[in-house]
Design a protein around this motif. Structure first.
Motif, PDB file in Angstrom:
ATOM      1  N   VAL A  15       0.869  -1.170   0.000  1.00  0.00           N
ATOM      2  CA  VAL A  15       0.000   0.000   0.000  1.00  0.00           C
ATOM      3  C   VAL A  15       0.905   1.219   0.000  1.00  0.00           C
ATOM      4  O   VAL A  15       1.690   1.424   0.922  1.00  0.00           O
ATOM      5  CB  VAL A  15      -0.926   0.018   1.232  1.00  0.00           C
ATOM      6  N   VAL A  16       0.808   2.018  -1.067  1.00  0.00           N
ATOM      7  CA  VAL A  16       1.664   3.189  -1.240  1.00  0.00           C
ATOM      8  C   VAL A  16       0.805   4.438  -1.237  1.00  0.00           C
ATOM      9  O   VAL A  16      -0.153   4.544  -2.001  1.00  0.00           O
ATOM     10  CB  VAL A  16       2.469   3.103  -2.557  1.00  0.00           C
ATOM     11  N   GLU A  17       1.145   5.384  -0.377  1.00  0.00           N
ATOM     12  CA  GLU A  17       0.423   6.655  -0.321  1.00  0.00           C
ATOM     13  C   GLU A  17       1.167   7.705  -1.131  1.00  0.00           C
ATOM     14  O   GLU A  17       2.392   7.806  -1.073  1.00  0.00           O
ATOM     15  CB  GLU A  17       0.286   7.135   1.123  1.00  0.00           C
ATOM     16  N   SER A  18       0.409   8.469  -1.906  1.00  0.00           N
ATOM     17  CA  SER A  18       0.964   9.592  -2.653  1.00  0.00           C
ATOM     18  C   SER A  18       0.632  10.874  -1.902  1.00  0.00           C
ATOM     19  O   SER A  18      -0.532  11.269  -1.803  1.00  0.00           O
ATOM     20  CB  SER A  18       0.376   9.638  -4.070  1.00  0.00           C
ATOM     21  N   LEU A  19       1.649  11.531  -1.348  1.00  0.00           N
ATOM     22  CA  LEU A  19       1.442  12.745  -0.571  1.00  0.00           C
ATOM     23  C   LEU A  19       1.156  13.922  -1.489  1.00  0.00           C
ATOM     24  O   LEU A  19       1.350  13.860  -2.703  1.00  0.00           O
ATOM     25  CB  LEU A  19       2.674  13.023   0.287  1.00  0.00           C
ATOM     26  N   ALA A  20       0.691  15.012  -0.911  1.00  0.00           N
ATOM     27  CA  ALA A  20       0.301  16.184  -1.701  1.00  0.00           C
ATOM     28  C   ALA A  20       1.450  16.738  -2.530  1.00  0.00           C
ATOM     29  O   ALA A  20       1.246  17.265  -3.620  1.00  0.00           O
ATOM     30  CB  ALA A  20      -0.250  17.267  -0.780  1.00  0.00           C
ATOM     31  N   GLY A  22       3.682  15.008  -3.979  1.00  0.00           N
ATOM     32  CA  GLY A  22       4.102  14.020  -4.955  1.00  0.00           C
ATOM     33  C   GLY A  22       4.982  12.924  -4.404  1.00  0.00           C
ATOM     34  O   GLY A  22       5.259  11.933  -5.098  1.00  0.00           O
ATOM     35  N   GLN A  23       5.424  13.041  -3.163  1.00  0.00           N
ATOM     36  CA  GLN A  23       6.276  12.010  -2.563  1.00  0.00           C
ATOM     37  C   GLN A  23       5.485  10.724  -2.359  1.00  0.00           C
ATOM     38  O   GLN A  23       4.317  10.736  -1.978  1.00  0.00           O
ATOM     39  CB  GLN A  23       6.820  12.500  -1.224  1.00  0.00           C
ATOM     40  N   LYS A  24       6.128   9.578  -2.638  1.00  0.00           N
ATOM     41  CA  LYS A  24       5.496   8.276  -2.475  1.00  0.00           C
ATOM     42  C   LYS A  24       6.023   7.608  -1.212  1.00  0.00           C
ATOM     43  O   LYS A  24       7.235   7.518  -1.012  1.00  0.00           O
ATOM     44  CB  LYS A  24       5.789   7.383  -3.688  1.00  0.00           C
ATOM     45  N   VAL A  25       5.108   7.143  -0.360  1.00  0.00           N
ATOM     46  CA  VAL A  25       5.471   6.549   0.921  1.00  0.00           C
ATOM     47  C   VAL A  25       4.795   5.185   1.047  1.00  0.00           C
ATOM     48  O   VAL A  25       3.573   5.076   0.891  1.00  0.00           O
ATOM     49  CB  VAL A  25       5.058   7.436   2.105  1.00  0.00           C
ATOM     50  N   ARG A 182       1.228  25.607 -19.617  1.00  0.00           N
ATOM     51  CA  ARG A 182      -0.018  26.274 -19.221  1.00  0.00           C
ATOM     52  C   ARG A 182      -0.354  25.992 -17.767  1.00  0.00           C
ATOM     53  O   ARG A 182      -0.767  26.897 -17.028  1.00  0.00           O
ATOM     54  CB  ARG A 182      -1.166  25.813 -20.114  1.00  0.00           C
ATOM     55  N   TYR A 183      -0.178  24.738 -17.348  1.00  0.00           N
ATOM     56  CA  TYR A 183      -0.557  24.364 -15.989  1.00  0.00           C
ATOM     57  C   TYR A 183       0.621  24.375 -15.015  1.00  0.00           C
ATOM     58  O   TYR A 183       0.446  24.091 -13.830  1.00  0.00           O
ATOM     59  CB  TYR A 183      -1.232  22.994 -15.998  1.00  0.00           C
ATOM     60  N   ASN A 184       1.824  24.695 -15.516  1.00  0.00           N
ATOM     61  CA  ASN A 184       3.009  24.844 -14.665  1.00  0.00           C
ATOM     62  C   ASN A 184       3.164  23.641 -13.735  1.00  0.00           C
ATOM     63  O   ASN A 184       3.247  23.777 -12.500  1.00  0.00           O
ATOM     64  CB  ASN A 184       2.899  26.140 -13.853  1.00  0.00           C
ATOM     65  N   CYS A 185       3.196  22.437 -14.340  1.00  0.00           N
ATOM     66  CA  CYS A 185       3.099  21.191 -13.579  1.00  0.00           C
ATOM     67  C   CYS A 185       4.370  20.813 -12.809  1.00  0.00           C
ATOM     68  O   CYS A 185       4.293  20.048 -11.839  1.00  0.00           O
ATOM     69  CB  CYS A 185       2.733  20.045 -14.518  1.00  0.00           C
ATOM     70  N   ASP A 186       5.515  21.311 -13.217  1.00  0.00           N
ATOM     71  CA  ASP A 186       6.763  20.905 -12.558  1.00  0.00           C
ATOM     72  C   ASP A 186       6.748  21.292 -11.078  1.00  0.00           C
ATOM     73  O   ASP A 186       6.653  22.472 -10.725  1.00  0.00           O
ATOM     74  CB  ASP A 186       7.961  21.563 -13.252  1.00  0.00           C
ATOM     75  N   GLY A 187       6.843  20.289 -10.217  1.00  0.00           N
ATOM     76  CA  GLY A 187       6.871  20.539  -8.783  1.00  0.00           C
ATOM     77  C   GLY A 187       5.537  20.913  -8.177  1.00  0.00           C
ATOM     78  O   GLY A 187       5.477  21.289  -6.998  1.00  0.00           O
ATOM     79  N   LEU A 188       4.470  20.794  -8.944  1.00  0.00           N
ATOM     80  CA  LEU A 188       3.149  21.195  -8.465  1.00  0.00           C
ATOM     81  C   LEU A 188       2.606  20.159  -7.473  1.00  0.00           C
ATOM     82  O   LEU A 188       2.731  18.954  -7.678  1.00  0.00           O
ATOM     83  CB  LEU A 188       2.192  21.316  -9.649  1.00  0.00           C
ATOM     84  N   SER A 189       2.019  20.623  -6.392  1.00  0.00           N
ATOM     85  CA  SER A 189       1.444  19.721  -5.401  1.00  0.00           C
ATOM     86  C   SER A 189       0.026  19.329  -5.806  1.00  0.00           C
ATOM     87  O   SER A 189      -0.662  20.057  -6.531  1.00  0.00           O
ATOM     88  CB  SER A 189       1.412  20.388  -4.028  1.00  0.00           C
ATOM     89  N   ASN A 190      -0.423  18.176  -5.344  1.00  0.00           N
ATOM     90  CA  ASN A 190      -1.789  17.749  -5.607  1.00  0.00           C
ATOM     91  C   ASN A 190      -2.767  18.721  -4.950  1.00  0.00           C
ATOM     92  O   ASN A 190      -2.574  19.141  -3.811  1.00  0.00           O
ATOM     93  CB  ASN A 190      -2.030  16.339  -5.063  1.00  0.00           C
TER      94      ASN A 190
END
Length: 216
Positions: A15-20, A22-25, A182-190
């Motif tokens: 079970v892997v959680e994706s934090l806001a 983007g980090q995977k734990v 357009r959405y400036n996705c690099d490093g963007l948090s959920n």
């Protein structure tokens, strides 16, 4: 229980959680040979992988890691993991620079190209009338998984598939480079953001690691 009672089946579940950010734990590792192992993992997954959003976004933007998602066969997790979040008349933007084909095999790729991602009633009609789909029900199910059922628009931005190829299966096409800007996705948090045009959208960095739904 029905087909595999005599097989030495072992469950190995993570079970892997994706934090806001983007980090995977890794939150859990479940190993065993009983049903309870699967149910225990599912219970934890429901706690850390299911996200209820208070309001319905008009636009949902997702990014698909190019090292993981190379075909719509897997990348369409972007659709069936977010469909309960997106409201009628909304839009799902899939930025998938690694996607270069549809199916995992040439045969399935051909079926997807031929029939496209249509509504459930349409796909069921295709299955009823075509032996090639009757012989490959997994592909037919995949076509249903990849449809919005006409409720919302799917904008697909692949790495190598052409505009004509994307449109032929029922999606709208866009350039992934333009969407990243357009959405400036690099490093963007959920979560909630605004694009360069000032429009609000909900961002998910990897929809393969969760299930999103709206509260109402």
């Amino acid at each position: 229980d029905r087909y595999c009672q005599n097989l030495p089946i072992i469950h190995v579940l993570t079970v892997v959680e994706s934090l806001a950010d983007g980090q995977k734990v890794v939150r859990g590792l479940f190993v065993g040979d009983t049903h309870e192992v699967f149910f225990a993992a599912g219970e934890l997954s429901a706690q850390v992988n299911c996200f209820v959003i208070d309001k319905t976004p008009k636009t949902v933007v997702v990014t698909m890691n190019p090292s993981k998602y190379k075909r719509t066969w897997i990348a369409n997790k972007a659709i069936y993991r977010t469909r309960m979040l997106i409201g009628d008349g909304g839009r799902l933007v899939i930025i998938a620079p690694g996607v270069k084909s549809f199916g995992e095999s040439s045969a399935v790729d051909g079926l997807i190209r031929k029939y496209g991602y249509r509504s459930t009633p349409q796909v069921l009609e295709f299955v009823e009338k075509n032996e090639e789909l009757q012989a490959n029900l997994g592909a037919a199910a995949h076509l249903i998984h990849g449809t919005s059922e006409g409720r919302f628009e799917v904008v697909y931005a692949p790495g190598e598939l052409t505009r004509a190829e994307i449109q032929s299966v029922g999606y709208e096409y866009a350039d992934w480079r333009e969407l990243l800007q357009r959405y400036n996705c690099d490093g963007l948090s959920n979560g909630w953001h605004r694009d360069t045009l000032g429009e609000e959208f909900y961002f998910i960095s990897d929809p393969g690691l969760g299930l999103w739904m709206r509260a109402e």
